[in-house]
Structures are given as C-alpha cells and as structure tokens.
Design a protein around this motif. Structure first.
Motif, PDB file in Angstrom:
ATOM      1  N   LYS A  48      15.533 -31.521  55.861  1.00 43.10           N
ATOM      2  CA  LYS A  48      14.433 -30.732  56.420  1.00 43.10           C
ATOM      3  C   LYS A  48      13.169 -31.578  56.572  1.00 43.10           C
ATOM      4  CE  LYS A  48      11.743 -26.569  55.639  1.00 43.10           C
ATOM      5  NZ  LYS A  48      11.433 -25.470  54.739  1.00 43.10           N
ATOM      6  N   ASP A  49      12.851 -32.365  55.550  1.00 38.41           N
ATOM      7  CA  ASP A  49      11.648 -33.199  55.597  1.00 38.41           C
ATOM      8  C   ASP A  49      11.689 -34.194  56.751  1.00 38.41           C
ATOM      9  OD1 ASP A  49      10.694 -31.880  53.367  1.00 38.41           O
ATOM     10  OD2 ASP A  49      11.099 -33.543  51.975  1.00 38.41           O
ATOM     11  N   LEU A  50      12.840 -34.803  56.987  1.00 42.66           N
ATOM     12  CA  LEU A  50      12.923 -35.844  58.012  1.00 42.66           C
ATOM     13  C   LEU A  50      13.128 -35.299  59.418  1.00 42.66           C
ATOM     14  CD1 LEU A  50      14.865 -38.688  56.174  1.00 42.66           C
ATOM     15  CD2 LEU A  50      12.409 -38.438  56.562  1.00 42.66           C
ATOM     16  N   THR A  51      13.835 -34.192  59.556  1.00 43.51           N
ATOM     17  CA  THR A  51      14.086 -33.671  60.904  1.00 43.51           C
ATOM     18  C   THR A  51      12.965 -32.774  61.407  1.00 43.51           C
ATOM     19  OG1 THR A  51      15.373 -31.800  60.064  1.00 43.51           O
ATOM     20  CG2 THR A  51      16.599 -33.804  60.686  1.00 43.51           C
ATOM     21  N   ALA A  52      12.005 -32.434  60.535  1.00 43.37           N
ATOM     22  CA  ALA A  52      10.915 -31.551  60.955  1.00 43.37           C
ATOM     23  C   ALA A  52      10.069 -32.175  62.059  1.00 43.37           C
ATOM     24  CB  ALA A  52      10.037 -31.200  59.755  1.00 43.37           C
ATOM     25  N   ASP A  53       9.809 -33.481  61.975  1.00 41.24           N
ATOM     26  CA  ASP A  53       8.906 -34.140  62.929  1.00 41.24           C
ATOM     27  C   ASP A  53       9.518 -35.331  63.648  1.00 41.24           C
ATOM     28  OD1 ASP A  53       6.749 -32.430  62.281  1.00 41.24           O
ATOM     29  OD2 ASP A  53       6.338 -33.616  60.487  1.00 41.24           O
ATOM     30  N   ILE A  54      10.767 -35.612  63.387  1.00 49.89           N
ATOM     31  CA  ILE A  54      11.404 -36.786  63.994  1.00 49.89           C
ATOM     32  C   ILE A  54      12.664 -36.353  64.727  1.00 49.89           C
ATOM     33  CG2 ILE A  54      12.475 -39.029  63.567  1.00 49.89           C
ATOM     34  CD1 ILE A  54      10.805 -39.200  61.000  1.00 49.89           C
ATOM     35  N   ALA A  55      12.795 -36.782  65.966  1.00 51.74           N
ATOM     36  CA  ALA A  55      14.009 -36.524  66.749  1.00 51.74           C
ATOM     37  C   ALA A  55      14.958 -37.697  66.555  1.00 51.74           C
ATOM     38  CB  ALA A  55      13.658 -36.341  68.218  1.00 51.74           C
ATOM     39  N   PHE A  56      16.136 -37.422  66.052  1.00 51.62           N
ATOM     40  CA  PHE A  56      17.140 -38.458  65.804  1.00 51.62           C
ATOM     41  C   PHE A  56      18.229 -38.411  66.865  1.00 51.62           C
ATOM     42  CE2 PHE A  56      15.402 -37.697  61.545  1.00 51.62           C
ATOM     43  CZ  PHE A  56      15.248 -38.981  61.069  1.00 51.62           C
TER      44      PHE A  56
END
Length: 133
Positions: free
Chosen positions: A32-40
């Motif tokens: 959740k922390d990483l995908t909240a503001d970063i598009a992978f």
C-alpha cells in the motif's frame, strides 16, 4: 529511461493495483505504501510482490525471535546465535536488495537531505537530539 515514475497531481485518476492474495499485515502495508504514489510496470510489481512476501516472513521471524533465546545450543552443544535471528538478518538483506532493484525515486525530503553539506547534516542531527539551545 526507467518506466517507474512518481504520479503527478494533474495526471488521470490513478487506481493502485490490488495487493496479491495471501499477504500478511507487513506485506500489505509495504504494498500500500509503495503503490499509493508510484506506478509500477508489471515486472516491477512482481519484484514488489516478492518484497512484500519477504516483509511478511521477516515479521514472522521477528515474532519467533521475541519468544526465543538469543543463544541456543549448536550441534555439538556449543552456544550459537539462534538460527531464527540469523535467518531474519538474511531476509532483511534480501528485502533491501529487492527494494533497491525497484529503483524507487527518492522523496523530496530525501533529496533535500542529500543536498545538505556534511556540517549542515551534523547540525541538523544535533538539533534533533538536543534541541535548540
């Protein structure tokens, strides 16, 4: 050019991908922390999923270590570090590698911190520890 990027406010509505099934609390939080503001990209999501599973394993190992002695008897009766603690250390190294492989861009705060001179960093650390005098 790397496909990973931070999302800007003027971009179309971003919906973070759902966390993989089977993740525990630590893995879900990392996802959740990483995908909240970063598009992978898809291949990066695979690395992130692996990192989340490792985060869950670390949480389990840490819990097991809390309930176990620091030193146990080895195969010949000698004192050795508890294997749970040693394995947690190995898994932390793996998690660090996986996160590094994602090449997550630094936050603005991290960039500002990196731009500080050595003496400015020392001054900031001293103020945080002892406050203003």
């Amino acid at each position: 050019m790397h496909d990973l990027y931070l999302l800007e406010d003027d971009e179309p509505e971003y919906v973070p991908p759902r966390a993989p099934k089977g993740l525990g609390a630590a893995g879900k939080k990392l996802w959740k922390d990483l995908t909240a503001d970063i598009a992978f990209e898809p291949h990066e999501l695979r690395l992130l999923a692996d990192a989340c599973k490792v985060a869950d394993l670390i949480a389990k190992l840490d819990q097991a270590a809390e309930d176990s002695p620091l030193v146990v008897k080895g195969s010949t009766g000698q004192p050795v570090i508890n294997p749970v603690i040693a394995e947690a250390r190995v898994q932390r190294g793996l998690l660090a590698k996986l996160l590094k492989d994602l090449k997550i861009p630094p936050t603005e705060e991290a960039e500002q911190e990196a731009a500080l001179s050595r003496s400015e960093k020392a001054r900031k650390a001293a103020k945080a520890r002892w406050g203003e005098r």
